[in-house]
Design a protein around this motif. Sequence first.
Motif, PDB file in Angstrom:
ATOM      1  N   GLY A 139       0.782  -1.227   0.000  1.00 10.74           N
ATOM      2  CA  GLY A 139       0.000   0.000   0.000  1.00 10.74           C
ATOM      3  C   GLY A 139       0.815   1.279   0.000  1.00 10.74           C
ATOM      4  N   CYS A 140       2.118   1.189  -0.176  1.00 14.92           N
ATOM      5  CA  CYS A 140       2.944   2.404  -0.123  1.00 14.92           C
ATOM      6  C   CYS A 140       2.691   3.353  -1.295  1.00 14.92           C
ATOM      7  CB  CYS A 140       4.427   2.046  -0.027  1.00 14.92           C
ATOM      8  SG  CYS A 140       4.902   1.473   1.632  1.00 14.92           S
ATOM      9  N   ALA A 141       2.039   2.886  -2.340  1.00 14.06           N
ATOM     10  CA  ALA A 141       1.675   3.776  -3.446  1.00 14.06           C
ATOM     11  C   ALA A 141       0.484   4.656  -3.068  1.00 14.06           C
ATOM     12  CB  ALA A 141       1.338   2.961  -4.688  1.00 14.06           C
ATOM     13  N   CYS A 142      -0.199   4.298  -2.005  1.00 10.78           N
ATOM     14  CA  CYS A 142      -1.360   5.052  -1.530  1.00 10.78           C
ATOM     15  C   CYS A 142      -0.934   6.044  -0.454  1.00 10.78           C
ATOM     16  CB  CYS A 142      -2.400   4.101  -0.939  1.00 10.78           C
ATOM     17  SG  CYS A 142      -3.013   2.869  -2.100  1.00 10.78           S
ATOM     18  N   GLU A 143      -1.770   7.054  -0.247  1.00  8.25           N
ATOM     19  CA  GLU A 143      -1.521   8.053   0.786  1.00  8.25           C
ATOM     20  C   GLU A 143      -2.648   7.996   1.805  1.00  8.25           C
ATOM     21  OE1 GLU A 143      -1.379  12.908   1.196  1.00  8.25           O
ATOM     22  OE2 GLU A 143      -1.153  12.009  -0.776  1.00  8.25           O
ATOM     23  N   ILE A 144      -2.295   8.003   3.081  1.00  9.76           N
ATOM     24  CA  ILE A 144      -3.288   8.030   4.143  1.00  9.76           C
ATOM     25  C   ILE A 144      -3.369   9.469   4.629  1.00  9.76           C
ATOM     26  CG2 ILE A 144      -3.901   7.187   6.434  1.00  9.76           C
ATOM     27  CD1 ILE A 144      -2.301   4.626   5.692  1.00  9.76           C
ATOM     28  N   THR A 145      -4.563  10.056   4.563  1.00  8.34           N
ATOM     29  CA  THR A 145      -4.748  11.478   4.833  1.00  8.34           C
ATOM     30  C   THR A 145      -5.862  11.698   5.843  1.00  8.34           C
ATOM     31  OG1 THR A 145      -4.074  11.993   2.587  1.00  8.34           O
ATOM     32  CG2 THR A 145      -5.286  13.685   3.734  1.00  8.34           C
ATOM     33  N   SER A 146      -5.665  12.666   6.729  1.00  7.59           N
ATOM     34  CA  SER A 146      -6.715  13.063   7.663  1.00  7.59           C
ATOM     35  C   SER A 146      -7.730  13.914   6.924  1.00  7.59           C
ATOM     36  CB  SER A 146      -6.133  13.879   8.814  1.00  7.59           C
ATOM     37  OG  SER A 146      -5.267  13.087   9.566  1.00  7.59           O
ATOM     38  N   CYS A 147      -8.983  13.792   7.331  1.00  5.94           N
ATOM     39  CA  CYS A 147     -10.021  14.637   6.751  1.00  5.94           C
ATOM     40  C   CYS A 147     -10.928  15.131   7.868  1.00  5.94           C
ATOM     41  CB  CYS A 147     -10.822  13.871   5.698  1.00  5.94           C
ATOM     42  SG  CYS A 147     -11.778  12.484   6.352  1.00  5.94           S
ATOM     43  N   CYS A 152     -14.262  14.837   4.267  1.00  5.67           N
ATOM     44  CA  CYS A 152     -14.443  13.393   4.468  1.00  5.67           C
ATOM     45  C   CYS A 152     -15.511  12.823   3.529  1.00  5.67           C
ATOM     46  CB  CYS A 152     -14.841  13.103   5.914  1.00  5.67           C
ATOM     47  SG  CYS A 152     -13.527  13.409   7.103  1.00  5.67           S
ATOM     48  N   LEU A 153     -16.267  13.689   2.877  1.00  8.67           N
ATOM     49  CA  LEU A 153     -17.322  13.239   1.973  1.00  8.67           C
ATOM     50  C   LEU A 153     -16.898  13.269   0.511  1.00  8.67           C
ATOM     51  CD1 LEU A 153     -20.302  15.129   3.636  1.00  8.67           C
ATOM     52  CD2 LEU A 153     -19.651  12.733   3.929  1.00  8.67           C
ATOM     53  N   ASN A 154     -15.740  13.859   0.229  1.00  9.98           N
ATOM     54  CA  ASN A 154     -15.263  13.992  -1.143  1.00  9.98           C
ATOM     55  C   ASN A 154     -14.824  12.626  -1.657  1.00  9.98           C
ATOM     56  OD1 ASN A 154     -14.046  14.621  -3.540  1.00  9.98           O
ATOM     57  ND2 ASN A 154     -12.834  16.303  -2.722  1.00  9.98           N
ATOM     58  N   THR A 155     -15.430  12.172  -2.739  1.00  8.22           N
ATOM     59  CA  THR A 155     -15.124  10.853  -3.293  1.00  8.22           C
ATOM     60  C   THR A 155     -14.038  10.906  -4.368  1.00  8.22           C
ATOM     61  OG1 THR A 155     -16.887  11.080  -4.919  1.00  8.22           O
ATOM     62  CG2 THR A 155     -17.443   9.996  -2.841  1.00  8.22           C
ATOM     63  N   LYS A 156     -13.402  12.041  -4.572  1.00  8.27           N
ATOM     64  CA  LYS A 156     -12.398  12.167  -5.624  1.00  8.27           C
ATOM     65  C   LYS A 156     -10.984  11.897  -5.125  1.00  8.27           C
ATOM     66  CE  LYS A 156     -15.210  15.320  -8.207  1.00  8.27           C
ATOM     67  NZ  LYS A 156     -15.372  16.579  -8.860  1.00  8.27           N
ATOM     68  N   HIS A 157     -10.835  11.197  -4.027  1.00 10.15           N
ATOM     69  CA  HIS A 157      -9.526  10.882  -3.465  1.00 10.15           C
ATOM     70  C   HIS A 157      -9.039   9.562  -4.057  1.00 10.15           C
ATOM     71  CE1 HIS A 157      -9.834  14.124  -0.584  1.00 10.15           C
ATOM     72  NE2 HIS A 157     -11.029  13.690  -0.249  1.00 10.15           N
ATOM     73  N   GLN A 158      -8.586   9.563  -5.296  1.00  7.83           N
ATOM     74  CA  GLN A 158      -8.210   8.346  -5.994  1.00  7.83           C
ATOM     75  C   GLN A 158      -7.061   7.576  -5.337  1.00  7.83           C
ATOM     76  OE1 GLN A 158      -9.768   6.966  -8.716  1.00  7.83           O
ATOM     77  NE2 GLN A 158     -11.318   8.493  -8.248  1.00  7.83           N
ATOM     78  N   ARG A 159      -6.009   8.254  -4.953  1.00  5.71           N
ATOM     79  CA  ARG A 159      -4.824   7.583  -4.418  1.00  5.71           C
ATOM     80  C   ARG A 159      -4.711   7.756  -2.905  1.00  5.71           C
ATOM     81  NH1 ARG A 159      -2.898   4.044  -7.487  1.00  5.71           N
ATOM     82  NH2 ARG A 159      -0.866   4.232  -6.536  1.00  5.71           N
TER      83      ARG A 159
END
Length: 196
Positions: A139-147, A152-159
Amino acid sequence: MSVSLSAAVTLGLLYFLSVGLNEQVAEGCKCLQRHPQQVFCESDIVIRVKVTGNVAGTRPDLVAYSVKVITKYKPNNKKAIWVIYSDKTSCGAHLENGEYLLSGRVVAGVMVFGLCDLVWRWDQLPSVQKRNLNLYQTGCACEITSCTGASCLNTKHQRKCLVGVKNSISLGYEEALQAVCLPGRHGSCRWQKGLK
């Protein structure tokens, strides 16, 4: 009158200086709250070791520990590690003899770790975290982000996998600790829970 005014000014300055110094000393080391997968992915090295004691180090600014590597999660190479180092600053971590999961960075050819890295006694590490360790690299290609709020409702967080308010696309922090952020179809990332 001028003596008492001077004394008051001096006492006031001393007070503000002491408050400022106390805050700096009390703050010590500040680490941002991060998901263990984030720490894993940002680290140069992640290993499970058995600490066998302190040793005389070659670097006076660091504390040296003798270790036996049990498992090397990252990087997966054959380079032997016999000694690891911790900062002597307030961000340094003190280890007792025993097994640990540690992450850190490579500095001048040696592993250095501190309180903001993974520094967990192996026998106190939850079993879900032990299982997830083998998946974090994927999963290192992904980013874990606080919202927060609407983000938190935005569905455009592809990565990205979101941590904040629990809903259909984001998880609360405690629930996120039980999950791994992995790439799915079409390159988008999503939380996966209950992996064996």
